[in-house]
Structures are given as structure tokens and as C-alpha cells.
Design an enzyme around this catalytic site. Sequence first.
Site, PDB file in Angstrom:
ATOM      1  N   GLY A  99       0.827  -1.216   0.000  1.00 52.35           N
ATOM      2  CA  GLY A  99       0.000   0.000   0.000  1.00 52.35           C
ATOM      3  C   GLY A  99       0.847   1.247   0.000  1.00 52.35           C
ATOM      4  N   GLY A 101       2.698   3.446   1.479  1.00 55.11           N
ATOM      5  CA  GLY A 101       3.348   3.547   2.782  1.00 55.11           C
ATOM      6  C   GLY A 101       3.953   4.915   3.026  1.00 55.11           C
ATOM      7  N   ARG A 102       4.147   5.638   1.948  1.00 59.66           N
ATOM      8  CA  ARG A 102       4.695   6.988   2.109  1.00 59.66           C
ATOM      9  C   ARG A 102       4.196   7.924   1.018  1.00 59.66           C
ATOM     10  NH1 ARG A 102      10.951   6.440   0.248  1.00 59.66           N
ATOM     11  NH2 ARG A 102      10.703   4.760  -1.242  1.00 59.66           N
ATOM     12  N   LYS A 122       4.819  12.080  -2.461  1.00 63.73           N
ATOM     13  CA  LYS A 122       5.573  10.898  -2.043  1.00 63.73           C
ATOM     14  C   LYS A 122       6.615  11.330  -1.011  1.00 63.73           C
ATOM     15  CE  LYS A 122       8.404   7.107  -3.888  1.00 63.73           C
ATOM     16  NZ  LYS A 122       8.801   6.431  -5.122  1.00 63.73           N
ATOM     17  N   GLY A 135       7.697   6.516   6.383  1.00 57.62           N
ATOM     18  CA  GLY A 135       6.821   7.344   5.568  1.00 57.62           C
ATOM     19  C   GLY A 135       7.533   8.472   4.841  1.00 57.62           C
ATOM     20  N   ARG A 185       4.016  13.721  -7.604  1.00 59.46           N
ATOM     21  CA  ARG A 185       3.916  12.961  -8.862  1.00 59.46           C
ATOM     22  C   ARG A 185       2.551  13.193  -9.494  1.00 59.46           C
ATOM     23  NH1 ARG A 185       5.912   6.881  -7.489  1.00 59.46           N
ATOM     24  NH2 ARG A 185       4.062   6.768  -6.165  1.00 59.46           N
ATOM     25  N   ARG A 192      -2.120  -0.020  -9.549  1.00 66.97           N
ATOM     26  CA  ARG A 192      -1.050  -0.946  -9.943  1.00 66.97           C
ATOM     27  C   ARG A 192      -1.608  -2.346 -10.181  1.00 66.97           C
ATOM     28  NH1 ARG A 192       3.116   1.653  -6.829  1.00 66.97           N
ATOM     29  NH2 ARG A 192       2.320   3.763  -6.586  1.00 66.97           N
ATOM     30  N   ASP A 261       3.685  -4.574  -7.621  1.00 69.23           N
ATOM     31  CA  ASP A 261       3.157  -3.345  -7.004  1.00 69.23           C
ATOM     32  C   ASP A 261       3.766  -2.096  -7.626  1.00 69.23           C
ATOM     33  OD1 ASP A 261       5.332  -4.709  -5.444  1.00 69.23           O
ATOM     34  OD2 ASP A 261       5.472  -2.730  -4.521  1.00 69.23           O
ATOM     35  N   ASP A 271       7.183   4.342 -10.116  1.00 70.24           N
ATOM     36  CA  ASP A 271       7.979   4.051  -8.913  1.00 70.24           C
ATOM     37  C   ASP A 271       9.465   3.933  -9.236  1.00 70.24           C
ATOM     38  OD1 ASP A 271       5.725   4.187  -7.406  1.00 70.24           O
ATOM     39  OD2 ASP A 271       5.971   2.232  -6.456  1.00 70.24           O
TER      40      ASP A 271
HETATM   41  P1  AMP Z   1       9.100   0.314  -3.219  1.00 71.52           P
HETATM   42  O1  AMP Z   1      10.104  -0.770  -3.199  1.00 71.52           O
HETATM   43  O2  AMP Z   1       9.680   1.688  -3.052  1.00 71.52           O
HETATM   44  O3  AMP Z   1       8.176   0.242  -4.388  1.00 71.52           O
HETATM   45  O4  AMP Z   1       8.206   0.135  -1.902  1.00 71.52           O
HETATM   46  C1  AMP Z   1       7.524  -1.052  -1.583  1.00 71.52           C
HETATM   47  C2  AMP Z   1       6.520  -0.786  -0.477  1.00 71.52           C
HETATM   48  O5  AMP Z   1       7.180  -0.267   0.688  1.00 71.52           O
HETATM   49  C3  AMP Z   1       5.463   0.241  -0.826  1.00 71.52           C
HETATM   50  O6  AMP Z   1       4.260  -0.178  -0.232  1.00 71.52           O
HETATM   51  C4  AMP Z   1       5.977   1.504  -0.213  1.00 71.52           C
HETATM   52  O7  AMP Z   1       4.941   2.412   0.085  1.00 71.52           O
HETATM   53  C5  AMP Z   1       6.647   0.992   1.042  1.00 71.52           C
HETATM   54  N1  AMP Z   1       7.740   1.864   1.506  1.00 71.52           N
HETATM   55  C6  AMP Z   1       8.954   2.049   0.936  1.00 71.52           C
HETATM   56  N2  AMP Z   1       9.686   2.923   1.647  1.00 71.52           N
HETATM   57  C7  AMP Z   1       8.928   3.322   2.688  1.00 71.52           C
HETATM   58  C8  AMP Z   1       9.108   4.214   3.786  1.00 71.52           C
HETATM   59  N3  AMP Z   1      10.242   4.894   3.950  1.00 71.52           N
HETATM   60  N4  AMP Z   1       8.091   4.355   4.656  1.00 71.52           N
HETATM   61  C9  AMP Z   1       6.943   3.680   4.508  1.00 71.52           C
HETATM   62  N5  AMP Z   1       6.707   2.834   3.517  1.00 71.52           N
HETATM   63  C10 AMP Z   1       7.675   2.641   2.601  1.00 71.52           C
HETATM   64 MG    MG Z   2       6.594   0.881  -5.108  1.00 68.84          MG
END
Ligand code: AMP
Ligand code: MG
Length: 498
Positions: A99, A101-102, A122, A135, A185, A192, A261, A271
Site C-alpha cells: 500500500g 506507505g509513504r 511521495k 513514511g 507525482r 497498480r 506493485d 515508482d
Molecule cells: P518500493 O520498493 O519503493 O516500491 O516500496 C515497496 C513498499 O514499501 C510500498 O508499499 C511503499 O509504500 C513501502 N515503503 C517504501 N519505503 C517506505 C518508507 N520509507 N516508509 C513507509 N513505507 C515505505
Molecule cells: Mg513501489
Amino acid sequence: MNNRLAFPEATGIAHLRFANAFASLPAAFYTRLAPTPLPAPYLVAASEQAAQLIGLAPPACASEDFIQTFSGNRAAADSQSLAAVYSGHQFGVWAGQLGDGRAILLGDVAASDGGRLELQLKGSGATPYSRMGDGRAVLRSSIREYLCSEAMAALGIPTSRALSVIGSDQLAMRERPETTAVVTRMAPSFVRFGSFEHWYYNNRREELKTLADHVIAGFYPELQAASNPYQALLAEVTRRTAQLMAQWQAVGFMHGVMNTDNMSILGLTLDYGPFGFMEAYDPGHICNHTDQQGRYAYARQPQIGHWNCFALGQALLPLIGSVEETEAALGNYQAIYGAKLDELLHAKLGLASRQPDDDKLLDAMFALMQGSHVDFTLFFRRLGNLRLDGSGGDEALRDLFIDRAAFDAWALQYRARLKLENSQDRSRKLAMDASNPKYVLRNYLAQTAIERAQEKDFSEVRKLQQILENPFDEQPQHARYAELPPDWARGLEVSCSS
Ligand code: AMP
Ligand code: MG
């Protein structure tokens, strides 16, 4: 590519009218929340071209209003901000719920092409989907996403856009403490493949259908008339993904984390993390230091794109109705990918026609490039200078090869092939220069701009972005940005840490 229609009346943030089509979905799809304020925010960079897409004039992008809004500190009027839930396969393994997450969706606004664009922050603080994360996003990765989004758009490759990077001195802990930033963005939708997988793997057929209907109505309305709209949706996403993979390959782009995702339901590049552009040609190149197995290596991207479409197909199967119809929708991936890549490679070589032995010529070329670790971007750009009569133009090209004799032998075949279609030097060079960028976002260029920005000098980020806005133009005053990477760049590593 020129969709720079500026709205005459709209200049500032106050003119943005937010709606939120995603928020009309049932509550289970998201959590309503506001961004976490970013202490003492400052503008790092804003893309005028992206701003024009939503009718913002350049001066508006430097305003306090802009900084406060796109740092997440001031709620935009009418904005119903939210974080969306999704799941996904990470490195081939089912990862369950992920989801935003940030990321926080502010809503959607009118776009200059008559459609709408969603605006998403983001790095704007923790959400219920943050898991162990804080986040936040660090300045380093925010600048990388910003620069690459805008560079890809200028290359004509479907992508989410980046409006701005707003920085702060607030620190986040990564391998070391780093300052943070928020990227805004823009895309018609951030849904996704993993958004669909989420409902499928939770056995929530009703929500799966609701999401598919939302995507079709909003972004693929022409598919509503199909006999099986869900099958048509899968076929269309498969087509776009196959074409996107060909476009990535043709420009040497490596995404780095092609998890489901991170795959856009609109076929956009999405992403940006540990991405890279191919320099010394090596099909096995892995741009993401975290990807030890090389699942997302350059040469594997097309196959992974296909795998990801299968994952989407699995998730849509209950709506489509049968394995046969689902497989039929996926079935054209290889043919579409192959045809698109063939078209792009022919353009890169300045070939206007198809000949039976073209594959051999291309295979020999890639083998030579690999053997001599030839820089991908420089090779194609310099190939355009070659003259048919052998009267020069190929010295700088030849210099890229260790095995000059092998290059000469290949160039002989290439010239013969060009003569076969009565190719003309001048028009071929013009056409090739429009297909082979001179400027791409090399890692060391991004790194240089990032290091300056970390010292609070944002001029290099802005300059680099402007150069990359016209990647096919000669821009002789910026020629050093097209050169081979310096020796220190060999040790650069990018990982998932961001
Ligand atoms: P990514 O590999 O950047 O596509 O991230 C994979 C998942 O981890 C996604 O659900 C992001 O929202 C979450 N995520 C990545 N970095 C962070 C962060 N610093 N804080 C919270 N969620 C994160
Ligand atoms: Mg991602």
C-alpha cells in the site's frame, strides 16, 4: 509530444480545483488522512513542463503557496487526501499487503489535454500501510525520481510525471542519516497490478470487480463495449506493458524493481527507485544492488513484464471467467513486444525497410557492443554520423570499440544494408538523431546533482533537468553531459534504500 497548451486564466495554486475520483470507491480501498507536515520546507526544483500540464504558470511554482501545498503542509482546497491499499509480488514472491506507505493522493485536477491528472505526494509521512517504514523519502531518491520521470517523458516513454521536489532539513535514517524531501507525482491513475492482486488474494470478488469497473470507466471507457470488458482490459494492459518494455530496452533503461506493485495499470513507468541507464553494454547488467539474483537485469525485463501480466491475469481471472479467455488476452505479449522492439531498433539504425537478414545484423552489433563494453547511448548517437561512401564520420564511433577490425567488418555489412534501401546520409542522420538520444540520466550525472543539492545548491538539479528536457537536441554547450562516465562513477551503487 508537444502538449504544452497553457491555460490562459490559470496561473496559481488557488486555481487548482481538486476532485478525487478514487475517493468515490468504498472505504476498504484506502484510508483518508492528511500528509504529515514537513518542517521548514524549501523548493529544490519544479518542472515547468509538468506544471503546464495542470495549467500552472512557472512563477506559481516558486510561490510560498506552492511550497506549502506540495510539501503537504497546507491542505489544498477541496482535497480529500488518502493513502491507497494494494499488495504485490516482490522479487517473484507473494508479499501480501503493501500500500501507499509513504504516498498520499491529494486528488485529481483538470489537465491541459482535457483529461484529469492525479496529484500524489511521495514522502509525506507515515500511513496505515507504512509497515516498518517512516513514511519519508530522502532527498537523494526524490531527486532521482524527479529527474528520471521528466527525462523519460521527454524521451517519449510513458511515465508518471514529477511536478516538484520540496526539501527539508528533517533527517531520516537510512544507511546514514539523510535529509528528506517530498516529490509531487502526477498520473491519470496510480493503480497498480498489485491493486488487483490485493482483492484477488483476499477472496474479495466484489471489490475486485469494483476496482476493474473503476479503471475501465475512468481510463479505458472504450472497453465498456467489448463482449468481455475484463478480458479486453487485460489484453490492453498487456499490449501497453509489452510496448513499454520495448521502449525501455531501446533506450537502455533499467527499472530495477519490477515488482507487481510497481507496475502501472496504465502501462506507465512507475515508482522510480534504483533505476539506471545502460552504459557499457552488458545484457546481464543489474542496476539494483539489492537484486543479487539479477531477476530484474536488463535482458530479463521483457520476460518479467510478461510474468507480471500473468500475475495481473491471475487476479482478473474470476472476472474474465475462464483460463482460456485469460490466456488469450495474454497471448499476444511476445508478438507485440517483438514488433515494437523491431520497429524501434530499425529506427535506431536508420533503416526504413525490413530485410530478411536484419536480425543477423542486429545480433552481430549487440555481440560487438558487449565484447567491447561499448557505451549504449554514445554508440547509437554516433552511428548516425556514419557516411555511406566510407568518407568518414565513423572515427568517434570506431573509437568506442576495442576490437576495431571486428567493428570495421560489421560497418561494411551495415553500409551494404543501407545501400540496399538507397539510404541518404543527411536524412538518415536526421531521423536517427530523433530516435537516439544524446542525453540520458546517467547515474553519475544524477549523483553529482544530488551531492550539490545535499550542500543546498540546487542549480545542478535544475540544469540537468533542462538538458534532459531536450534529449535529442545537440545542445553543444552541454556536450560534456553526453560524455562517457568518469572513472569514479564505476563504483556507484544504487539499492532499494530510499
Ligand atoms: P518500493 O520498493 O519503493 O516500491 O516500496 C515497496 C513498499 O514499501 C510500498 O508499499 C511503499 O509504500 C513501502 N515503503 C517504501 N519505503 C517506505 C518508507 N520509507 N516508509 C513507509 N513505507 C515505505
Ligand atoms: Mg513501489
